[in-house]
Design a protein around this motif. Structure first.
Motif, PDB file in Angstrom:
ATOM      1  N   ALA A 316       0.831  -1.205   0.000  1.00 26.07           N
ATOM      2  CA  ALA A 316       0.000   0.000   0.000  1.00 26.07           C
ATOM      3  C   ALA A 316       0.864   1.253   0.000  1.00 26.07           C
ATOM      4  CB  ALA A 316      -0.919   0.000   1.224  1.00 26.07           C
ATOM      5  N   ILE A 317       0.394   2.272  -0.708  1.00 26.54           N
ATOM      6  CA  ILE A 317       0.982   3.604  -0.656  1.00 26.54           C
ATOM      7  C   ILE A 317      -0.183   4.577  -0.552  1.00 26.54           C
ATOM      8  CG2 ILE A 317       1.169   3.696  -3.193  1.00 26.54           C
ATOM      9  CD1 ILE A 317       3.574   5.582  -2.801  1.00 26.54           C
ATOM     10  N   HIS A 318      -0.142   5.479   0.430  1.00 24.10           N
ATOM     11  CA  HIS A 318      -1.331   6.289   0.689  1.00 24.10           C
ATOM     12  C   HIS A 318      -0.980   7.482   1.557  1.00 24.10           C
ATOM     13  CE1 HIS A 318      -1.662   4.766   4.921  1.00 24.10           C
ATOM     14  NE2 HIS A 318      -1.090   3.685   4.397  1.00 24.10           N
ATOM     15  N   CYS A 319      -1.897   8.444   1.589  1.00 26.02           N
ATOM     16  CA  CYS A 319      -1.806   9.526   2.572  1.00 26.02           C
ATOM     17  C   CYS A 319      -2.168   8.952   3.931  1.00 26.02           C
ATOM     18  CB  CYS A 319      -2.755  10.663   2.198  1.00 26.02           C
ATOM     19  SG  CYS A 319      -2.756  12.007   3.419  1.00 26.02           S
ATOM     20  N   HIS A 320      -1.430   9.352   4.961  1.00 27.65           N
ATOM     21  CA  HIS A 320      -1.671   8.794   6.286  1.00 27.65           C
ATOM     22  C   HIS A 320      -2.648   9.626   7.111  1.00 27.65           C
ATOM     23  CE1 HIS A 320      -0.922   5.891   9.399  1.00 27.65           C
ATOM     24  NE2 HIS A 320      -0.019   5.296   8.652  1.00 27.65           N
ATOM     25  N   LYS A 321      -3.281  10.627   6.539  1.00 27.84           N
ATOM     26  CA  LYS A 321      -4.425  11.258   7.178  1.00 27.84           C
ATOM     27  C   LYS A 321      -5.633  10.385   6.852  1.00 27.84           C
ATOM     28  CE  LYS A 321      -2.830  16.037   7.371  1.00 27.84           C
ATOM     29  NZ  LYS A 321      -3.121  17.453   7.054  1.00 27.84           N
ATOM     30  N   SER A 322      -6.208   9.767   7.875  1.00 28.56           N
ATOM     31  CA  SER A 322      -7.164   8.681   7.637  1.00 28.56           C
ATOM     32  C   SER A 322      -8.369   9.113   6.824  1.00 28.56           C
ATOM     33  CB  SER A 322      -7.613   8.071   8.978  1.00 28.56           C
ATOM     34  OG  SER A 322      -8.181   9.057   9.819  1.00 28.56           O
ATOM     35  N   HIS A 323      -8.831  10.340   6.962  1.00 27.15           N
ATOM     36  CA  HIS A 323      -9.982  10.774   6.177  1.00 27.15           C
ATOM     37  C   HIS A 323      -9.618  10.999   4.710  1.00 27.15           C
ATOM     38  CE1 HIS A 323     -12.859  12.234   9.602  1.00 27.15           C
ATOM     39  NE2 HIS A 323     -12.452  10.992   9.753  1.00 27.15           N
ATOM     40  N   HIS A 324      -8.328  11.064   4.411  1.00 25.66           N
ATOM     41  CA  HIS A 324      -7.920  11.265   3.026  1.00 25.66           C
ATOM     42  C   HIS A 324      -7.873   9.956   2.250  1.00 25.66           C
ATOM     43  CE1 HIS A 324      -5.817  15.336   4.103  1.00 25.66           C
ATOM     44  NE2 HIS A 324      -7.089  15.290   4.469  1.00 25.66           N
ATOM     45  N   THR A 325      -8.121   8.829   2.932  1.00 25.49           N
ATOM     46  CA  THR A 325      -8.285   7.554   2.237  1.00 25.49           C
ATOM     47  C   THR A 325      -9.733   7.089   2.342  1.00 25.49           C
ATOM     48  OG1 THR A 325      -7.482   6.406   4.227  1.00 25.49           O
ATOM     49  CG2 THR A 325      -5.896   6.810   2.453  1.00 25.49           C
ATOM     50  N   MET A 326     -10.628   8.075   2.313  1.00 25.13           N
ATOM     51  CA  MET A 326     -12.067   7.832   2.279  1.00 25.13           C
ATOM     52  C   MET A 326     -12.663   8.748   1.216  1.00 25.13           C
ATOM     53  SD  MET A 326     -12.814   5.650   4.815  1.00 25.13           S
ATOM     54  CE  MET A 326     -14.448   5.939   5.493  1.00 25.13           C
ATOM     55  N   ASN A 327     -13.864   8.413   0.773  1.00 20.37           N
ATOM     56  CA  ASN A 327     -14.568   9.224  -0.217  1.00 20.37           C
ATOM     57  C   ASN A 327     -15.861   9.774   0.384  1.00 20.37           C
ATOM     58  OD1 ASN A 327     -12.686   8.475  -2.279  1.00 20.37           O
ATOM     59  ND2 ASN A 327     -13.776   6.532  -2.495  1.00 20.37           N
ATOM     60  N   ALA A 328     -16.324  10.883  -0.195  1.00 21.79           N
ATOM     61  CA  ALA A 328     -17.623  11.472   0.169  1.00 21.79           C
ATOM     62  C   ALA A 328     -17.752  11.679   1.672  1.00 21.79           C
ATOM     63  CB  ALA A 328     -18.769  10.600  -0.357  1.00 21.79           C
ATOM     64  N   MET A 329     -16.655  12.110   2.314  1.00 24.72           N
ATOM     65  CA  MET A 329     -16.685  12.389   3.747  1.00 24.72           C
ATOM     66  C   MET A 329     -17.244  13.795   3.983  1.00 24.72           C
ATOM     67  SD  MET A 329     -15.590   9.762   5.376  1.00 24.72           S
ATOM     68  CE  MET A 329     -15.094  10.379   6.981  1.00 24.72           C
ATOM     69  N   GLY A 330     -17.607  14.060   5.221  1.00 22.60           N
ATOM     70  CA  GLY A 330     -18.104  15.391   5.557  1.00 22.60           C
ATOM     71  C   GLY A 330     -18.205  15.569   7.056  1.00 22.60           C
ATOM     72  N   HIS A 331     -18.149  16.824   7.508  1.00 17.72           N
ATOM     73  CA  HIS A 331     -18.212  17.117   8.930  1.00 17.72           C
ATOM     74  C   HIS A 331     -19.570  16.797   9.535  1.00 17.72           C
ATOM     75  CE1 HIS A 331     -14.730  20.248   8.505  1.00 17.72           C
ATOM     76  NE2 HIS A 331     -14.297  19.021   8.607  1.00 17.72           N
ATOM     77  N   ASP A 332     -20.608  16.692   8.711  1.00 17.49           N
ATOM     78  CA  ASP A 332     -21.960  16.537   9.238  1.00 17.49           C
ATOM     79  C   ASP A 332     -22.407  15.077   9.293  1.00 17.49           C
ATOM     80  OD1 ASP A 332     -21.939  16.280   6.528  1.00 17.49           O
ATOM     81  OD2 ASP A 332     -23.755  17.448   6.149  1.00 17.49           O
ATOM     82  N   ILE A 333     -21.501  14.124   9.087  1.00 14.98           N
ATOM     83  CA  ILE A 333     -21.868  12.707   9.169  1.00 14.98           C
ATOM     84  C   ILE A 333     -21.858  12.287  10.636  1.00 14.98           C
ATOM     85  CG2 ILE A 333     -21.231  10.364   8.523  1.00 14.98           C
ATOM     86  CD1 ILE A 333     -19.997  11.489   5.994  1.00 14.98           C
ATOM     87  N   PRO A 334     -23.000  11.813  11.178  1.00 13.99           N
ATOM     88  CA  PRO A 334     -23.048  11.455  12.592  1.00 13.99           C
ATOM     89  C   PRO A 334     -22.336  10.140  12.873  1.00 13.99           C
ATOM     90  CG  PRO A 334     -25.143  10.957  11.540  1.00 13.99           C
ATOM     91  CD  PRO A 334     -24.297  11.645  10.507  1.00 13.99           C
ATOM     92  N   THR A 335     -21.963   9.943  14.141  1.00 16.17           N
ATOM     93  CA  THR A 335     -21.363   8.691  14.598  1.00 16.17           C
ATOM     94  C   THR A 335     -22.429   7.855  15.293  1.00 16.17           C
ATOM     95  OG1 THR A 335     -19.200   9.722  14.899  1.00 16.17           O
ATOM     96  CG2 THR A 335     -19.609   7.676  16.099  1.00 16.17           C
ATOM     97  N   PHE A 336     -22.589   6.594  14.843  1.00 17.29           N
ATOM     98  CA  PHE A 336     -23.603   5.706  15.407  1.00 17.29           C
ATOM     99  C   PHE A 336     -22.995   4.545  16.196  1.00 17.29           C
ATOM    100  CE2 PHE A 336     -25.955   7.459  11.693  1.00 17.29           C
ATOM    101  CZ  PHE A 336     -27.001   8.057  12.395  1.00 17.29           C
ATOM    102  N   ILE A 337     -21.700   4.567  16.435  1.00 22.82           N
ATOM    103  CA  ILE A 337     -21.060   3.459  17.136  1.00 22.82           C
ATOM    104  C   ILE A 337     -21.696   3.285  18.519  1.00 22.82           C
ATOM    105  CG2 ILE A 337     -18.900   2.639  18.164  1.00 22.82           C
ATOM    106  CD1 ILE A 337     -17.426   3.971  15.864  1.00 22.82           C
ATOM    107  N   GLY A 338     -22.175   2.062  18.794  1.00 24.49           N
ATOM    108  CA  GLY A 338     -22.811   1.759  20.081  1.00 24.49           C
ATOM    109  C   GLY A 338     -24.282   2.082  20.150  1.00 24.49           C
ATOM    110  N   ALA A 339     -24.829   2.718  19.100  1.00 19.61           N
ATOM    111  CA  ALA A 339     -26.246   3.087  19.119  1.00 19.61           C
ATOM    112  C   ALA A 339     -27.121   1.878  18.790  1.00 19.61           C
ATOM    113  CB  ALA A 339     -26.510   4.215  18.133  1.00 19.61           C
ATOM    114  N   ASP A 340     -28.326   1.828  19.354  1.00 21.84           N
ATOM    115  CA  ASP A 340     -29.312   0.798  19.046  1.00 21.84           C
ATOM    116  C   ASP A 340     -30.282   1.377  18.011  1.00 21.84           C
ATOM    117  OD1 ASP A 340     -31.208  -1.138  18.849  1.00 21.84           O
ATOM    118  OD2 ASP A 340     -31.637  -1.270  20.995  1.00 21.84           O
ATOM    119  N   LYS A 341     -30.161   0.923  16.765  1.00 20.16           N
ATOM    120  CA  LYS A 341     -30.987   1.462  15.681  1.00 20.16           C
ATOM    121  C   LYS A 341     -32.145   0.533  15.330  1.00 20.16           C
ATOM    122  CE  LYS A 341     -28.745   3.615  12.367  1.00 20.16           C
ATOM    123  NZ  LYS A 341     -27.805   3.879  11.244  1.00 20.16           N
TER     124      LYS A 341
END
Length: 452
Positions: A316-341
């Motif tokens: 692998a060769i990549h930028c090590h800023k983790s959000h820079h190896t993602m697509n369609a990211m944004g500040h307004d995406i909520p975190t649901f980890i641990g939530a009961d949906k």
């Protein structure tokens, strides 16, 4: 935004072109033909057939601009124009670029060459070209209104200067810069040493770091964005649309990286350490080249690093800023980890039976599930490897080191077959019990008792 067919209908592309040499008007009858392409795959390097020998660069998902010789001068022709760029399969952006692509074609020449670069403007506003890092006359520096006039729509100007040093440089507008660079107007400029043996390598790759903010389902970048970019790209491509870096075992390899985004990027390569061989200011003396496994590329800067391709595999060769190896990211995406949906899922499925709740146990589901997404949008993480979803996007690719790849062959060799004894696998034997530390203080030295 106009595509090429629409542009021809406006009459702009067919307007009379007037060239200027050193900002003075001349006839346009001697203009070299402007090469165009809309390809998004890596194109074969252009091997020199005359003049000083050099090993040409390979622009990842890009190409090299042809030139012609006229009276001892290398002549190139750039066309600034609206373009459509496929960022990855199923995702296209309406950008501004050069000669049909964004990023623009790579310009290659040799230290000591005199170059004449014609720039035709097919944009709806004036433009200019700044030759980032080149040592040249002030009047050729391409800063609109300061070093010379801008290039009006429908006109052709010519920049002419001597290449005084070798290295890796960039080109981009210094006219309405915020808009034009945000729309994708940039390219790389490589000057090879006049000594063919100086720091020569077998494979020489070129990557331009750029970024866009394009809302899901739309095509045109948000040019006013300052920090919240959602598509981090190499040469205006996002993984899995970025081609691999293919090398043969034993090759001496160079990777040149330029950064025209609005943030720094720590580029990390797996499986190797490397030595930083060149910066914006020039070549690092071999005895001063420092080893790294990650190299930070500042804004508006270039770094090159070299390594010997000893280790077979897919690395692998990549930028090590983790959000820079993602697509369609944004500040307004909520975190649901641990939530009961559970309850909300039942309600949503009453109106959308195909709804799948995600994010309660992390985002890895995005890499293996396929679901409807907005038109002209790429999933947050995408791309499959030999063992499953790679769960990456954006600024990510793979260095593929194989035995016996012929010189000049950059075709994808497929996935690496790791010997079984070298591949991680489930352990089925006894697992030692964890060691319980009962007195952590015994593991530390009382520095106050050390004399001197």
């Amino acid at each position: 935004m106009l595509n090429r067919r629409q542009l021809l209908g406006t009459g702009v592309a067919g307007a009379t072109l007037v060239s200027t040499r050193a900002w003075s008007q001349t006839s346009n009858r001697g203009l070299p033909e402007a090469a165009l392409t809309s390809e998004s795959a890596t194109q074969a390097p252009v091997v020199p057939t005359t003049g000083v020998d050099y090993n040409p660069v390979v622009t990842l998902n890009g190409w090299t601009l042809p030139f012609r010789m006229k009276d001892g001068v290398k002549e190139f022709h750039l066309v600034a124009e609206p373009v459509e760029r496929e960022l990855a399969e199923g995702t296209t952006a309406y950008l501004w670029g050069y000669n049909g692509t964004s990023t623009g074609p790579t310009i290659e020449a040799v230290e000591g060459d005199r170059v004449r670069i014609f720039v035709t403007n097919r944009l709806p506003e004036p433009t200019s070209v700044h030759w980032h890092g080149q040592i040249l006359p002030s009047g050729m520096d391409g800063v609109h209104g300061l070093s010379g006039p801008g290039i009006p729509t429908g006109k052709t100007y010519a920049y002419e200067f001597d290449l005084l040093k070798s290295g890796t440089f960039m080109y981009h507008p210094h006219a309405d810069e915020m808009v034009q660079m945000a729309m994708g107007m940039m390219g790389m400029f490589v000057v090879h040493p006049k000594d063919p043996t100086f720091r020569r390598v077998d494979r020489d790759f070129l990557i331009m770091l750029n970024a866009f903010d394009i809302d899901p389902g739309t095509y045109v970048p948000r040019i006013m964005e300052m920090t919240d970019f959602n598509l981090w790209t190499w040469n205006s491509r996002i993984f899995p649309g970025i081609d691999p870096l293919v090398v043969s075992q034993g090759d001496d390899v160079r990777v040149r990286v330029g950064n025209l985004t609005m943030t720094n990027h720590p580029i990390h390569m797996h499986g190797y350490d490397f030595k930083v061989s060149c910066t914006d200011g020039g070549w690092v003396p071999p005895e001063a080249a420092w080893p790294e496994v990650s190299i930070d590329i500042p804004v508006g800067a270039m770094r090159a690093f070299d390594f010997k391709a000893d280790h077979l595999g897919d690395w692998a060769i990549h930028c090590h800023k983790s959000h820079h190896t993602m697509n369609a990211m944004g500040h307004d995406i909520p975190t649901f980890i641990g939530a009961d949906k559970t309850a909300v899922t039942q309600k949503i499925r009453q109106v959308q039976p195909e709804y799948m709740p995600m994010g309660t146990a992390g985002m890895a589901d995005m890499g293996k599930m396929e679901m409807p997404i907005p038109k002209n949008t790429v999933p947050m993480m995408n791309g499959w490897g030999k063992y499953g979803p790679i769960e990456m996007g954006g600024m990510f690719s793979v260095v593929k080191v194989r035995q016996g790849i012929a010189a000049g062959d950059y075709s994808d060799p497929g996935w690496y077959d790791s010997p079984p004894e070298t591949t991680v696998a489930e352990w089925t034997g006894d697992v030692p019990a964890p060691v319980e530390v009962t007195d952590a203080a015994t593991h530390y030295t009382d520095l106050s008792k050390i004399s001197g």
